[in-house]
Scaffold this motif. Structure first.
Motif, PDB file in Angstrom:
ATOM      1  N   SER A   1       3.627 -11.214  -3.171  1.00 31.80           N
ATOM      2  CA  SER A   1       2.694 -10.082  -3.218  1.00 31.80           C
ATOM      3  C   SER A   1       2.873  -9.166  -2.015  1.00 31.80           C
ATOM      4  CB  SER A   1       1.248 -10.567  -3.304  1.00 31.80           C
ATOM      5  OG  SER A   1       1.044 -11.270  -4.490  1.00 31.80           O
ATOM      6  N   HIS A   2       4.092  -9.039  -1.529  1.00 34.87           N
ATOM      7  CA  HIS A   2       4.371  -8.199  -0.371  1.00 34.87           C
ATOM      8  C   HIS A   2       4.017  -6.747  -0.690  1.00 34.87           C
ATOM      9  CE1 HIS A   2       6.401  -6.847   3.237  1.00 34.87           C
ATOM     10  NE2 HIS A   2       6.997  -5.927   2.498  1.00 34.87           N
ATOM     11  N   GLY A   3       3.081  -6.204   0.047  1.00 39.77           N
ATOM     12  CA  GLY A   3       2.692  -4.810  -0.113  1.00 39.77           C
ATOM     13  C   GLY A   3       1.642  -4.540  -1.160  1.00 39.77           C
ATOM     14  N   HIS A   4       1.151  -5.557  -1.829  1.00 36.21           N
ATOM     15  CA  HIS A   4       0.153  -5.350  -2.876  1.00 36.21           C
ATOM     16  C   HIS A   4      -1.248  -5.538  -2.317  1.00 36.21           C
ATOM     17  CE1 HIS A   4       3.136  -5.165  -6.062  1.00 36.21           C
ATOM     18  NE2 HIS A   4       3.777  -6.105  -5.401  1.00 36.21           N
ATOM     19  N   THR A   5      -1.583  -4.739  -1.302  1.00 36.68           N
ATOM     20  CA  THR A   5      -2.892  -4.822  -0.671  1.00 36.68           C
ATOM     21  C   THR A   5      -3.462  -3.412  -0.514  1.00 36.68           C
ATOM     22  OG1 THR A   5      -1.996  -4.645   1.575  1.00 36.68           O
ATOM     23  CG2 THR A   5      -2.186  -6.865   0.645  1.00 36.68           C
TER      24      THR A   5
ATOM     25  N   ALA B   1      -1.820  -1.608   2.458  1.00 34.16           N
ATOM     26  CA  ALA B   1      -0.467  -1.118   2.217  1.00 34.16           C
ATOM     27  C   ALA B   1      -0.480   0.128   1.336  1.00 34.16           C
ATOM     28  CB  ALA B   1       0.377  -2.215   1.584  1.00 34.16           C
ATOM     29  N   TRP B   2      -1.233   0.074   0.248  1.00 34.95           N
ATOM     30  CA  TRP B   2      -1.270   1.221  -0.657  1.00 34.95           C
ATOM     31  C   TRP B   2      -1.839   2.464   0.023  1.00 34.95           C
ATOM     32  CZ3 TRP B   2       1.083   1.990  -5.126  1.00 34.95           C
ATOM     33  CH2 TRP B   2       1.542   0.897  -5.835  1.00 34.95           C
ATOM     34  N   THR B   3      -2.896   2.297   0.796  1.00 31.91           N
ATOM     35  CA  THR B   3      -3.510   3.444   1.468  1.00 31.91           C
ATOM     36  C   THR B   3      -2.575   4.028   2.510  1.00 31.91           C
ATOM     37  OG1 THR B   3      -5.688   2.466   1.118  1.00 31.91           O
ATOM     38  CG2 THR B   3      -5.531   4.218   2.756  1.00 31.91           C
ATOM     39  N   GLY B   4      -2.000   3.161   3.346  1.00 28.72           N
ATOM     40  CA  GLY B   4      -1.091   3.647   4.386  1.00 28.72           C
ATOM     41  C   GLY B   4       0.118   4.361   3.816  1.00 28.72           C
ATOM     42  N   VAL B   5       0.714   3.809   2.775  1.00 30.63           N
ATOM     43  CA  VAL B   5       1.896   4.424   2.175  1.00 30.63           C
ATOM     44  C   VAL B   5       1.532   5.730   1.470  1.00 30.63           C
ATOM     45  CG1 VAL B   5       3.633   4.122   0.369  1.00 30.63           C
ATOM     46  CG2 VAL B   5       3.202   2.291   1.984  1.00 30.63           C
TER      47      VAL B   5
ATOM     48  N   LEU C   1      -0.345   9.070  10.960  1.00 30.99           N
ATOM     49  CA  LEU C   1      -1.722   8.697  10.624  1.00 30.99           C
ATOM     50  C   LEU C   1      -1.755   7.648   9.514  1.00 30.99           C
ATOM     51  CD1 LEU C   1      -4.795   9.234  10.982  1.00 30.99           C
ATOM     52  CD2 LEU C   1      -4.549  10.937   9.164  1.00 30.99           C
ATOM     53  N   GLY C   2      -0.865   7.765   8.543  1.00 32.58           N
ATOM     54  CA  GLY C   2      -0.787   6.776   7.471  1.00 32.58           C
ATOM     55  C   GLY C   2      -0.488   5.385   8.009  1.00 32.58           C
ATOM     56  N   GLY C   3       0.433   5.300   8.973  1.00 28.99           N
ATOM     57  CA  GLY C   3       0.731   4.012   9.590  1.00 28.99           C
ATOM     58  C   GLY C   3      -0.445   3.454  10.361  1.00 28.99           C
ATOM     59  N   VAL C   4      -1.141   4.310  11.070  1.00 29.56           N
ATOM     60  CA  VAL C   4      -2.304   3.877  11.847  1.00 29.56           C
ATOM     61  C   VAL C   4      -3.427   3.403  10.920  1.00 29.56           C
ATOM     62  CG1 VAL C   4      -4.119   4.679  13.423  1.00 29.56           C
ATOM     63  CG2 VAL C   4      -1.742   5.326  13.828  1.00 29.56           C
ATOM     64  N   VAL C   5      -3.683   4.151   9.853  1.00 29.05           N
ATOM     65  CA  VAL C   5      -4.731   3.756   8.904  1.00 29.05           C
ATOM     66  C   VAL C   5      -4.390   2.423   8.248  1.00 29.05           C
ATOM     67  CG1 VAL C   5      -5.796   4.365   6.687  1.00 29.05           C
ATOM     68  CG2 VAL C   5      -5.593   6.082   8.471  1.00 29.05           C
ATOM     69  N   GLY C   6      -3.125   2.248   7.842  1.00 29.37           N
ATOM     70  CA  GLY C   6      -2.704   0.976   7.250  1.00 29.37           C
ATOM     71  C   GLY C   6      -2.868  -0.180   8.214  1.00 29.37           C
ATOM     72  N   TRP C   7      -2.524   0.036   9.471  1.00 32.13           N
ATOM     73  CA  TRP C   7      -2.650  -1.013  10.484  1.00 32.13           C
ATOM     74  C   TRP C   7      -4.118  -1.372  10.722  1.00 32.13           C
ATOM     75  CZ3 TRP C   7      -4.477  -0.566  15.667  1.00 32.13           C
ATOM     76  CH2 TRP C   7      -4.299  -1.718  16.425  1.00 32.13           C
TER      77      TRP C   7
ATOM     78  N   GLY D   1      -5.427  -6.411   4.442  1.00 27.87           N
ATOM     79  CA  GLY D   1      -3.991  -6.595   4.276  1.00 27.87           C
ATOM     80  C   GLY D   1      -3.676  -8.011   3.851  1.00 27.87           C
ATOM     81  N   GLN D   2      -2.403  -8.323   3.825  1.00 35.31           N
ATOM     82  CA  GLN D   2      -1.978  -9.663   3.437  1.00 35.31           C
ATOM     83  C   GLN D   2      -2.245 -10.634   4.588  1.00 35.31           C
ATOM     84  OE1 GLN D   2       2.045  -9.771   2.177  1.00 35.31           O
ATOM     85  NE2 GLN D   2       1.857 -11.779   1.268  1.00 35.31           N
ATOM     86  N   PRO D   3      -2.766 -11.821   4.289  1.00 29.49           N
ATOM     87  CA  PRO D   3      -3.016 -12.803   5.354  1.00 29.49           C
ATOM     88  C   PRO D   3      -1.723 -13.190   6.071  1.00 29.49           C
ATOM     89  CG  PRO D   3      -4.000 -13.513   3.277  1.00 29.49           C
ATOM     90  CD  PRO D   3      -3.176 -12.310   2.984  1.00 29.49           C
ATOM     91  N   LYS D   4      -1.831 -13.540   7.335  1.00 28.67           N
ATOM     92  CA  LYS D   4      -0.662 -13.873   8.147  1.00 28.67           C
ATOM     93  C   LYS D   4       0.090 -15.089   7.607  1.00 28.67           C
ATOM     94  CE  LYS D   4      -1.404 -10.846  11.425  1.00 28.67           C
ATOM     95  NZ  LYS D   4      -0.742  -9.594  11.312  1.00 28.67           N
ATOM     96  N   ASP D   5      -0.616 -16.032   7.013  1.00 27.98           N
ATOM     97  CA  ASP D   5       0.026 -17.259   6.551  1.00 27.98           C
ATOM     98  C   ASP D   5       0.457 -17.188   5.088  1.00 27.98           C
ATOM     99  OD1 ASP D   5      -2.495 -17.234   5.519  1.00 27.98           O
ATOM    100  OD2 ASP D   5      -2.927 -19.330   5.966  1.00 27.98           O
ATOM    101  N   ALA D   6       0.409 -16.033   4.459  1.00 31.05           N
ATOM    102  CA  ALA D   6       0.751 -15.915   3.042  1.00 31.05           C
ATOM    103  C   ALA D   6       2.220 -16.262   2.800  1.00 31.05           C
ATOM    104  CB  ALA D   6       0.455 -14.517   2.539  1.00 31.05           C
ATOM    105  N   HIS D   7       3.099 -15.850   3.700  1.00 30.11           N
ATOM    106  CA  HIS D   7       4.522 -16.135   3.531  1.00 30.11           C
ATOM    107  C   HIS D   7       4.786 -17.628   3.663  1.00 30.11           C
ATOM    108  CE1 HIS D   7       8.759 -15.277   3.358  1.00 30.11           C
ATOM    109  NE2 HIS D   7       8.957 -15.929   4.481  1.00 30.11           N
ATOM    110  N   LYS D   8       4.118 -18.272   4.588  1.00 30.92           N
ATOM    111  CA  LYS D   8       4.282 -19.715   4.780  1.00 30.92           C
ATOM    112  C   LYS D   8       3.828 -20.474   3.536  1.00 30.92           C
ATOM    113  CE  LYS D   8       2.883 -23.449   7.859  1.00 30.92           C
ATOM    114  NZ  LYS D   8       2.079 -23.822   9.010  1.00 30.92           N
ATOM    115  N   ALA D   9       2.721 -20.069   2.957  1.00 30.17           N
ATOM    116  CA  ALA D   9       2.225 -20.736   1.750  1.00 30.17           C
ATOM    117  C   ALA D   9       3.194 -20.566   0.592  1.00 30.17           C
ATOM    118  CB  ALA D   9       0.855 -20.173   1.375  1.00 30.17           C
ATOM    119  N   LEU D  10       3.799 -19.392   0.474  1.00 26.81           N
ATOM    120  CA  LEU D  10       4.781 -19.162  -0.584  1.00 26.81           C
ATOM    121  C   LEU D  10       5.984 -20.079  -0.407  1.00 26.81           C
ATOM    122  CD1 LEU D  10       5.913 -17.518  -2.995  1.00 26.81           C
ATOM    123  CD2 LEU D  10       6.950 -16.029  -1.279  1.00 26.81           C
TER     124      LEU D  10
END
Length: 83
Positions: free
Chosen positions: A5-9, A12-16, A47-53, A61-70
């Protein structure tokens, strides 16, 4: 990346989306030879990058441990398929 689900948050959508609008604005003003509008468009891209961050920091956003769980679930599937 599709499986994680990389980027499906919302973050991510708002920043992009904001960055894309800034890119379009910047490109339009570049074609019109208006340097001030070009730089304003680039500021919107940043501004888009700042808002996304910020949204990611707020938990949208995506949880930090989402990649580890996958990776762990993929390893479990591989192990069960082998034996």
């Amino acid at each position: 990346m599709a499986g994680s689900s990389h980027g499906h948050t919302p973050a991510a959508w708002t920043g992009v989306t904001i960055a894309f609008i800034g890119f379009c604005v910047s490109g339009a003003f570049m074609v019109m030879a208006q340097p001030a509008g070009f730089w304003v468009g680039l500021a919107v891209v940043v501004l888009g990058g700042v808002v996304g961050w910020i949204m990611s920091s707020m938990g949208m956003g995506q949880p930090k441990d989402a990649h580890k769980a996958l990776l762990m679930s993929q390893e479990a599937e591989t192990a069960s398929a082998k034996g």
